[in-house]
Design a protein around this motif. Structure first.
Motif, PDB file in Angstrom:
ATOM      1  N   VAL A 149       1.074  -1.147   0.312  1.00 45.30           N
ATOM      2  CA  VAL A 149       0.162   0.338   0.281  1.00 45.30           C
ATOM      3  C   VAL A 149       0.739   0.978   0.161  1.00 45.30           C
ATOM      4  CG1 VAL A 149      -1.783   1.300   1.557  1.00 45.30           C
ATOM      5  CG2 VAL A 149      -1.984  -1.054   0.454  1.00 45.30           C
ATOM      6  N   LEU A 150       1.675   1.342   1.076  1.00 48.51           N
ATOM      7  CA  LEU A 150       2.999   2.509   1.325  1.00 48.51           C
ATOM      8  C   LEU A 150       3.408   2.911  -0.564  1.00 48.51           C
ATOM      9  CD1 LEU A 150       3.572   1.851   4.916  1.00 48.51           C
ATOM     10  CD2 LEU A 150       1.313   3.327   3.631  1.00 48.51           C
ATOM     11  N   ASN A 151       3.560   1.679  -1.120  1.00 47.95           N
ATOM     12  CA  ASN A 151       5.355   1.651  -2.078  1.00 47.95           C
ATOM     13  C   ASN A 151       3.703   2.478  -3.227  1.00 47.95           C
ATOM     14  OD1 ASN A 151       7.364   0.828  -1.304  1.00 47.95           O
ATOM     15  ND2 ASN A 151       6.136  -1.122  -2.217  1.00 47.95           N
ATOM     16  N   THR A 152       2.411   2.691  -3.151  1.00 51.99           N
ATOM     17  CA  THR A 152       1.762   3.423  -4.123  1.00 51.99           C
ATOM     18  C   THR A 152       1.672   4.960  -3.212  1.00 51.99           C
ATOM     19  OG1 THR A 152      -0.214   3.077  -3.389  1.00 51.99           O
ATOM     20  CG2 THR A 152       0.610   1.622  -4.366  1.00 51.99           C
ATOM     21  N   LYS A 153       1.453   6.412  -4.206  1.00 53.66           N
ATOM     22  CA  LYS A 153       1.510   7.312  -3.938  1.00 53.66           C
ATOM     23  C   LYS A 153       0.241   7.528  -3.374  1.00 53.66           C
ATOM     24  CE  LYS A 153       2.195  12.515  -6.058  1.00 53.66           C
ATOM     25  NZ  LYS A 153       2.032  12.630  -7.351  1.00 53.66           N
ATOM     26  N   ALA A 165      -7.972  -4.137  -2.987  1.00 52.67           N
ATOM     27  CA  ALA A 165      -7.295  -5.140  -3.374  1.00 52.67           C
ATOM     28  C   ALA A 165      -6.974  -5.989  -1.947  1.00 52.67           C
ATOM     29  CB  ALA A 165      -6.700  -5.379  -4.279  1.00 52.67           C
ATOM     30  N   CYS A 166      -5.549  -5.442  -1.391  1.00 59.25           N
ATOM     31  CA  CYS A 166      -5.043  -6.083  -0.291  1.00 59.25           C
ATOM     32  C   CYS A 166      -5.784  -5.972   1.204  1.00 59.25           C
ATOM     33  CB  CYS A 166      -3.715  -4.989  -0.079  1.00 59.25           C
ATOM     34  SG  CYS A 166      -2.122  -5.050  -0.930  1.00 59.25           S
ATOM     35  N   GLY A 167      -6.727  -5.136   1.123  1.00 58.69           N
ATOM     36  CA  GLY A 167      -7.732  -5.066   2.638  1.00 58.69           C
ATOM     37  C   GLY A 167      -8.433  -6.746   2.081  1.00 58.69           C
ATOM     38  N   SER A 168      -9.050  -6.531   0.960  1.00 60.83           N
ATOM     39  CA  SER A 168     -10.008  -7.409   0.513  1.00 60.83           C
ATOM     40  C   SER A 168      -8.890  -8.868   0.770  1.00 60.83           C
ATOM     41  CB  SER A 168     -10.965  -7.839  -0.655  1.00 60.83           C
ATOM     42  OG  SER A 168     -11.220  -5.982  -0.498  1.00 60.83           O
ATOM     43  N   LEU A 169      -8.004  -9.228   0.322  1.00 55.40           N
ATOM     44  CA  LEU A 169      -6.982 -10.260   0.428  1.00 55.40           C
ATOM     45  C   LEU A 169      -6.696 -10.302   1.448  1.00 55.40           C
ATOM     46  CD1 LEU A 169      -6.065 -12.943  -0.627  1.00 55.40           C
ATOM     47  CD2 LEU A 169      -3.025 -10.950  -1.235  1.00 55.40           C
ATOM     48  N   ALA A 170      -6.299  -9.706   2.985  1.00 53.05           N
ATOM     49  CA  ALA A 170      -6.340  -9.576   4.239  1.00 53.05           C
ATOM     50  C   ALA A 170      -7.384 -10.405   5.159  1.00 53.05           C
ATOM     51  CB  ALA A 170      -5.639  -8.407   5.070  1.00 53.05           C
TER      52      ALA A 170
END
Length: 307
Positions: A149-153, A165-170
């Motif tokens: 997440v933090l690798n995106t602006k 996406a990452c929240g859904s996967l988590a």
């Protein structure tokens, strides 16, 4: 605190396990899920007894789905006399390998939504493109998802999409990770203003297009403000009715009715006389992409109001 929807899902899962005579129930404690039932003896024990298996998943909808599946697997192992305590510990099970978690999540995604050109495009753009940037062979963790997440602006579409996406996967694998707090604000204010041509210039360009099919297509885009794939989903019957309030059968936002921005163009350009360009695509993204080059060429030739 577990919400009512989760409580109902837990109750329904246990009802199904009972009806199937699985011999195990799903229990919740401190927002974590466990399996409980009579399990085989451990080394040195004389008889079986009620025990609890820690699953290491959160008490949410995705966690309950996983727990129910685990219950069937454990029951099958017991029946086949293949249950091994070495596969289970009283503490939480380790998180799954990322590529395995993604594969299970993808399977669940299409089981719920069905596999269509639209859902396949949504999966690729909103999930697949994000997931392929994760370290596939490592075990999934809150730290890895947060790093992605933090690798995106911040305050961009990329950040918003990665958080979703990452929240859904988590949530699916039962990791306590609140991605929404990093989502920020992505809105049209962050976009660069465009120098648009005047209505007069747009109308002039319509007359200059010699190819009748692309002229009709251009007219639909101009008159209704459609996305580049939507003219192909116009309901002919609605388009033929004055004052040209059309129905779109498909598209990014689904079926809907659209009023013409300029009703006079509907009549002046005789847009009810449908002339689809001879192209096709297996999904909206591909269909739109195949016309983008042509439309971009037209737009480059339209003088702006500042000319």
């Amino acid at each position: 605190m577990v919400d009512q929807k989760t409580e109902k899902a837990l109750a329904h899962a246990n009802q199904r396990l009972k009806a199937g005579k699985v011999g195990l129930t799903i229990q919740r404690q401190n927002n974590r899920l466990y399996l409980r039932g009579v399990l085989p003896t451990r080394k040195g024990e004389e008889k079986s007894k009620q025990r609890r298996l820690a699953l290491g998943v959160l008490a949410n909808i995705a966690g309950i789905q996983r727990a129910e599946a685990e219950a069937h697997q454990v029951a099958h192992a017991i029946v086949m006399q293949k249950f091994d305590w070495a596969d289970w510990i009283e503490s939480e099970k380790p998180n799954p390998i990322i590529e395995n978690a993604i594969a299970r999540f993808e399977q669940d995604y299409f089981q719920i939504r069905g596999r269509t050109p639209k859902t396949e495009t949504t999966w690729k753009v909103d999930y697949g493109d994000v997931f392929k940037k994760l370290p596939q062979k490592e075990r999934i963790s809150k730290e890895i998802l947060l790093e992605a997440v933090l690798n995106t602006k911040a305050n961009t579409r990329s950040r918003s999409r990665t958080c979703i996406a990452c929240g859904s996967l988590a949530q699916f694998v039962g990791i306590d990770f609140d991605a929404n707090r990093y989502k920020g604000s992505h809105c049209h204010k962050t976009l660069q203003p465009r120098d648009l041509p005047s209505d007069e210039r747009i109308a002039e360009r319509f007359e200059s297009i010699s190819h009748v099919r692309w002229q009709w297509y251009y007219g639909m885009i101009a008159c209704y403000g459609l996305r580049n794939h939507e003219p192909f989903y116009v309901d002919p019957e609605s388009l033929a009715q004055s004052p040209g309030i059309i129905k779109i059968s498909d598209g990014k936002t689904g079926p809907r009715s659209i009023f013409p921005l300029h009703p006079e163009w509907w009549e002046q350009w005789q847009l009810w006389d449908i002339k689809f360009p001879g192209i096709s695509g297996k999904n909206n993204r591909e269909l739109g992409g195949r016309v983008s080059t042509y439309i971009a060429e037209i737009r480059r030739k339209i003088p702006t109001q500042s000319d």
